[in-house]
Write an enzyme that holds these catalytic residues in place. Structure first.
Site, PDB file in Angstrom:
ATOM      1  N   ALA A 265      48.243  74.614  53.708  1.00  7.40           N
ATOM      2  CA  ALA A 265      49.224  73.880  54.514  1.00  7.40           C
ATOM      3  C   ALA A 265      48.651  72.576  55.065  1.00  7.40           C
ATOM      4  O   ALA A 265      47.466  72.535  55.393  1.00  7.40           O
ATOM      5  CB  ALA A 265      49.686  74.765  55.667  1.00  7.40           C
ATOM      6  N   GLY A 267      50.335  71.312  52.512  1.00  7.67           N
ATOM      7  CA  GLY A 267      50.716  71.342  51.103  1.00  7.67           C
ATOM      8  C   GLY A 267      50.510  70.048  50.347  1.00  7.67           C
ATOM      9  O   GLY A 267      50.967  69.917  49.209  1.00  7.67           O
ATOM     10  N   GLY A 268      49.807  69.097  50.948  1.00  2.00           N
ATOM     11  CA  GLY A 268      49.560  67.830  50.254  1.00  2.00           C
ATOM     12  C   GLY A 268      48.890  68.063  48.909  1.00  2.00           C
ATOM     13  O   GLY A 268      49.304  67.511  47.885  1.00  2.00           O
ATOM     14  N   ASP A 287      47.932  80.272  53.236  1.00  2.71           N
ATOM     15  CA  ASP A 287      47.535  79.697  54.524  1.00  2.71           C
ATOM     16  C   ASP A 287      47.719  80.757  55.601  1.00  2.71           C
ATOM     17  O   ASP A 287      48.626  81.586  55.523  1.00  2.71           O
ATOM     18  CB  ASP A 287      48.349  78.446  54.874  1.00  2.71           C
ATOM     19  N   CYS A 385      37.627  67.547  55.623  1.00  3.66           N
ATOM     20  CA  CYS A 385      37.780  66.170  56.122  1.00  3.66           C
ATOM     21  C   CYS A 385      36.850  66.020  57.326  1.00  3.66           C
ATOM     22  O   CYS A 385      37.210  65.447  58.335  1.00  3.66           O
ATOM     23  CB  CYS A 385      39.227  65.817  56.432  1.00  3.66           C
TER      24      CYS A 385
END
Ligand SMILES: C[S@@+](CC[C@H](N)C(=O)[O-])C[C@H]1O[C@@H](n2cnc3c(N)ncnc32)[C@H](O)[C@@H]1O
Length: 452
Positions: A265, A267-268, A287, A385
Site C-alpha cells: 500500500a 499500491g504505486g 499489506d 525510502c
C-alpha cells in the site's frame, strides 16, 4: 471603537486570520500530538481556504525546527503557553520569514487568529512576540543558524546520523530535504509512449521532460493538480518519483510468473508491476493495514489492472500463504521515510531516534519471510525510502549472514541513475544527488537453486 474592533464586532477577522488559526490547529496536532500531516490536515479538507491552510501548515512544518528556537528566545516560559498558541507563533513567524505577505498584515492576522482559537488573553503577547520577531529576526537567525540542525530545521539526532553515514553528502541531503520536490509521473508505456505523453502535456500547456534513466518517467516543469494531467482519470499515468519507478523493472518479471508485492500500500509499485508485465500467473499485493489496502484497490481500479489483495502481517505468512512459492518478491519495507522528507516534512517532527532500531527489526523479519516465500532461482528486491544504513545495508548484512541461499546481484538499473552510490549489497539514491530523486535504497537478491 476603532476600525478593527468594529470589524471584529461584525464577526470579520483580519485577512488570513482564519487560515492561520486553522493551520495552527493542524500544526499543533503534528508537533504536539504526533499526528501525520495528512491526518492533521484531513479535518480541513472541505474548508474554503484549504489550499492556504495546507501551504501554511506544511511550510511551517518544514521550518518548524528553525523557527521555534528563535521564537522561544522571545518568550519567558514557552512551555506554559497552550500548544495551539505555540503553533500559531511558529506559523506567524513562518509567514513573516518565508512568505511575501507584509509582516504587519501577518501580525494582525495572527492576533485575530489567537482570538479565533479562543485565546483572547494571549492576543497582546502574540502581537508583541511577532512584532519583535519581525524587527529582530536577522540577528536572531544569525545566532541560531550557527547550528546546522537549526539552520536546516532537522532534529539533531538525525543530522548526527546523516553526518556519520554520509560525511561527504549530508549537507546536500539536509538542504535537499527542504526543497520543494518536482512532480514526476509514470506513463503506462503499454498505452502511451513517453514522447506522445510529453506532447499531450504540451498541448495542455504543461512543459515536461523525460527522465532518461527511468524509461517511463516524465518530470513536469511545475507541479499541477492530478486532475490537470491528461489521461490521469483513465489510468494512463500515475504520480511517482523517478527513484520509486526503478523497483518494478528491477524485478525483471516475465509473463507466467507468480509475483508477491509484500508491503504494497498504497499500491504505486503494484500498479507499475501490473503495467510492466501483462500475463503474470499471479500478482499478490499484501499489506498489514486494511485502510491502506483500500488505496491499492482504488489505484488498481483507476489503472484498469488487477491483483489479489491480502490484508496480512508479512511477519506471519503462514496465516495467509498456501505455500506456493513466488518467482519474484518485492519487499518495499516500512521505514523511517528519511529519504522522502522533502515530500513529507512532518517526518522531521514525528520520527524519534528509538524508532530506527525497531524499524530495522521489522524490516529484517519481513525480508526473511519474503525470502522464504521465494522460489529457488527467484529474485527478491529489498527497497526502502530511507537514507539510514541501519535500515538498509545493516539489515541486508544481517539477512545475508544467516541466509546461505541468498546471493546479491547488481542493481544495475539503479546504479545508472546519476549520483547513485554503490553500497555493500545495494545502491543508494540520495536526496540532493544529480538524479534529483527522493532517497531510496535498493538491493537485489537471488535464491540459489541447490543447498538448504
Ligand atoms: C513503504 S510503504 C509501501 C509503499 C508501496 N510499496 C508503494 O509503492 O506504494 C510500506 C508499507 O508496509 C506496510 N507494512 C508495515 N508493516 C507491515 C507488515 N508487518 N506486513 C505487511 N505490511 C506491512 C505499511 O502499511 C505500508 O503500507
Amino acid at each position: 471603537m476603532n476600525t478593527r474592533s468594529r470589524s471584529r464586532a461584525r464577526g470579520r477577522w483580519a485577512p488570513g486570520a482564519e487560515a492561520l488559526a486553522a493551520a495552527a490547529r493542524a500544526l499543533k496536532r503534528i508537533a504536539f500530538d504526533s499526528r501525520s500531516a495528512e491526518d492533521a490536515l484531513g479535518a480541513f479538507e472541505s474548508a474554503a481556504e484549504r489550499a492556504a491552510i495546507r501551504a501554511i501548515t506544511l511550510g511551517t512544518t518544514r521550518w518548524y525546527l528553525r523557527l521555534t528556537p528563535v521564537i522561544e528566545r522571545l518568550l519567558e516560559k514557552p512551555e506554559r503557553l497552550a500548544p495551539e498558541l505555540r503553533a500559531l507563533l511558529a506559523a506567524g513567524a513562518h509567514q513573516i520569514e518565508y512568505s511575501r505577505n507584509p509582516a504587519h498584515s501577518t501580525v494582525d492576522a495572527a492576533v485575530d487568529a489567537a482570538r479565533i482559537l479562543k485565546q483572547d488573553r494571549a492576543a497582546g503577547l502574540v502581537n508583541a512576540v511577532l512584532r519583535r520577531f519581525a524587527r529582530e529576526k536577522e540577528a536572531l537567525f544569525a545566532a541560531a543558524d550557527a547550528d546546522i540542525a537549526v539552520r536546516t530545521a532537522h532534529p539533531t539526532w538525525l543530522v548526527e546520523q546523516l553526518r556519520a553515514a554520509w560525511p561527504d553528502h549530508y549537507e546536500r541531503i539536509l538542504d535537499a530535504n527542504n526543497a520543494h520536490p518536482p512532480m514526476v509521473v509514470r506513463v503506462d508505456t503499454s498505452r502511451t509512449s513517453v514522447a506522445d505523453y510529453i506532447a499531450e502535456l504540451s498541448g495542455a500547456g504543461l512543459n515536461a521532460a523525460p527522465v532518461v534513466w527511468a524509461n517511463a518517467a516524465v518530470q513536469l516543469e511545475h507541479p499541477v493538480a492530478v486532475s490537470a494531467l491528461p489521461g490521469f482519470a483513465e489510468g494512463r499515468v500515475s504520480v511517482q518519483d523517478a527513484g520509486a519507478q526503478l523497483a518494478a523493472p528491477l524485478l525483471e518479471c516475465q509473463p507466467g510468473m507468480r509475483v508477491l508485492d509484500a508491503c504494497a500500500a498504497p499500491g504505486g509499485k503494484t500498479g507499475h508491476l501490473a503495467e510492466l508485465t501483462p500475463g503474470l500467473a499471479a500478482l499478490v499485493a499484501v499489506d498489514a493495514d486494511a485502510r491502506r489496502i483500500e488505496r491499492v484497490r482504488e489505484n488498481l481500479q483507476r489503472l484498469g489492472r488487477e491483483a489479489t489483495l491480502v490484508v496480512a502481517d508479512m511477519r506471519n505468512p503462514q496465516a495467509f500463504w498456501d505455500g506456493k512459492p513466488f518467482d519474484r518478491v518485492l519487499v518495499d519495507a516500512p521505514c523511517s521515510s528519511t529519504g522522502v522528507i522533502r515530500r513529507h516534512p512532518d517526518i522531521k517532527l514525528l520520527r524519534r531516534p528509538g524508532d530506527i532500531a525497531a524499524l530495522a527489526a521489522t524490516q529484517l523479519e519481513i525480508l526473511r519471510a519474503g525470502f522464504r516465500m521465494l522460489a529457488p532461482g527467484g529474485r527478491l528486491v529489498y527497497s526502502t525510502c530511507s537514507v539510514l544504513p541501519v535500515e538498509n545495508e545493516q539489515v541486508l548484512a544481517e539477512f545475508l549472514r544467516r541466509e546461505r541461499r541468498a546471493r546479491v546481484v547488481p542493481a544495475t538499473l539503479v546504479a545508472e541513475a546519476p549520483g547513485a552510490v554503490q553500497r555493500v549489497a545495494g545502491v543508494q539514491l540520495l536526496p540532493g544527488a544529480e538524479a534529483g530523486t527522493d532517497g531510496f535504497h535498493y538491493a537485489c537478491v537471488e535464491k540459489a537453486t541447490g543447498g538448504t
